[in-house]
Design an enzyme around this catalytic site. Sequence first.
Site, PDB file in Angstrom:
ATOM      1  N   GLN A 121       0.813  -1.213   0.000  1.00  0.00           N
ATOM      2  CA  GLN A 121       0.000   0.000   0.000  1.00  0.00           C
ATOM      3  C   GLN A 121       0.850   1.269   0.000  1.00  0.00           C
ATOM      4  O   GLN A 121       2.058   1.238   0.228  1.00  0.00           O
ATOM      5  CB  GLN A 121      -0.919   0.004   1.226  1.00  0.00           C
ATOM      6  CG  GLN A 121      -2.032  -1.014   1.158  1.00  0.00           C
ATOM      7  CD  GLN A 121      -3.043  -0.826   2.269  1.00  0.00           C
ATOM      8  OE1 GLN A 121      -2.980  -1.490   3.278  1.00  0.00           O
ATOM      9  NE2 GLN A 121      -3.996   0.070   2.070  1.00  0.00           N
ATOM     10  N   HIS A 122       0.185   2.367  -0.271  1.00  0.00           N
ATOM     11  CA  HIS A 122       0.702   3.728  -0.070  1.00  0.00           C
ATOM     12  C   HIS A 122       1.710   4.216  -1.114  1.00  0.00           C
ATOM     13  O   HIS A 122       1.964   5.407  -1.192  1.00  0.00           O
ATOM     14  CB  HIS A 122       1.370   3.906   1.303  1.00  0.00           C
ATOM     15  CG  HIS A 122       0.575   3.455   2.469  1.00  0.00           C
ATOM     16  ND1 HIS A 122      -0.709   3.893   2.712  1.00  0.00           N
ATOM     17  CD2 HIS A 122       0.876   2.610   3.476  1.00  0.00           C
ATOM     18  CE1 HIS A 122      -1.152   3.331   3.823  1.00  0.00           C
ATOM     19  NE2 HIS A 122      -0.217   2.535   4.303  1.00  0.00           N
TER      20      HIS A 122
ATOM     21  N   ASP B 263      -2.393  -4.922   0.308  1.00  0.00           N
ATOM     22  CA  ASP B 263      -1.891  -6.214   0.785  1.00  0.00           C
ATOM     23  C   ASP B 263      -2.602  -6.713   2.039  1.00  0.00           C
ATOM     24  O   ASP B 263      -2.919  -7.904   2.148  1.00  0.00           O
ATOM     25  CB  ASP B 263      -0.376  -6.170   0.992  1.00  0.00           C
ATOM     26  CG  ASP B 263       0.100  -4.999   1.844  1.00  0.00           C
ATOM     27  OD1 ASP B 263      -0.737  -4.224   2.363  1.00  0.00           O
ATOM     28  OD2 ASP B 263       1.325  -4.847   1.982  1.00  0.00           O
TER      29      ASP B 263
END
Length: 460
Positions: free
Chosen positions: A71-72, A222
């Site tokens: 992520q991110h 995830d």
Amino acid sequence: MALVAGIDSSTQSCKVVVRDADSGALVREGRAVHPVGTEVDPAAWQQALDRAVADAGGLDDVAALAVGAQQHGMVCLDDDGDVVRPALLWNDTRSAAAAADLVSELGGPGAWVDAVGSVPVASFTITKLRWLAEHEPANAARTAAVCLPHDWLTRRLTDGELCTDRSDASGTGYWSPSTGEYREDLLATALGQGAKLPRVLGPAEAAGRTRSGALVAAGAGDNAAAALGVQAEPGDVVVSIGTSGTAFASSVKPAGSEVVNGFADAQGRFLPLVCTLNAARVLDATARMLRVGVDELSELALAAPAGADGLVLVPYLDGERTPNRPDASGTLHGLRLDTATPAHLARAAVEGLLCSLADAVDALVELGIPASRVLIVGGGARSEAVRRIAPTVFGCPVVVPEPSEFVADGAARQAAWALRGETDPPQWSALTSRCYQADPVPSVRERYAHARELVLDRPQ
């Protein structure tokens, strides 16, 4: 027999699993490594995916697939859809100052919780956009669209429009799980301009098809994919010990705080989550210091008494995200002649890692999330010391499913869901798991809490 594939494009590697769409039985799998670092050319993800697919024997016979990914990460695209600069990953902490500025500008942590369910820290995409605007204004000006690692790979697979899902969008800092809408004003505040954002798909919605005709499902971040893969039950808190550490649980309503990220899940519900920067690498680093392998580290830890005779390791080896201490360093307390042994240090490392994650579980419980048992997954769960010591730290039974690629498994389960077009994801065969129980040792958490407050930030 219809086959589905799940892809896990994680920080360190790409994993592909091919499973039976009805039973979930594993048919074959493959993997490939990613470059080391906190920024990477997204082309490396595609190259690793191609190698992992080849290692898995190809996907020509697969009816549907989905991507779960870290992520991110900030992927900036220009007007032609080309990558502007290497992607900044979640573990790149250079945007810590930008995060603090953004939190202050909106009116403090509570204002961010109200706006998007979470308080941005250096990991979040929005903080990296502010860093880009401040440090690379020419690249910021070229940025016409912003997406995440899973979005970028999904688009490469379909050659279609930019798409994402609720779970990954909820980790950007500019999408609200409560409203299901982007806060484009917050993105513009960070980047200094507007940008095109991916369309947010529903849990069982498809992003398109591959050139070979396979359906491509929405995909997920995830942790949301892992929640699908482990098939957690109500009352379960999942603790993942990978590159990062996470504690999360499914919730029917939004739940976030200054510590808990109020993310969305991959089933149309919500996924309150606490993330730490330091997890399995704490064990790797300690094994390296002791010049042993991780299996021997486990044996050493189990040879020492609970509490390591007062030796405490606070494992902020790479700064920390929860608590938000990006400039902190790890510390060792209680070192005496009698505790200066490999076994004591090994025990302190395992207990310190688990105490950090137990703090994360406590933060979920404080929001009313039930925690009748803890499920431990990820690479760190392979450590026998982690398995046996965990119930003494968490104070409840700990269930360890047999090792599997749970993020990829969850993506495969989502692909089967999209393929079947049903209301709920398929119920696959129950996981084989082992339950660990032991009497709690409260003194371990108490000593850790005291040592945690003594941590200092590294000089700049």
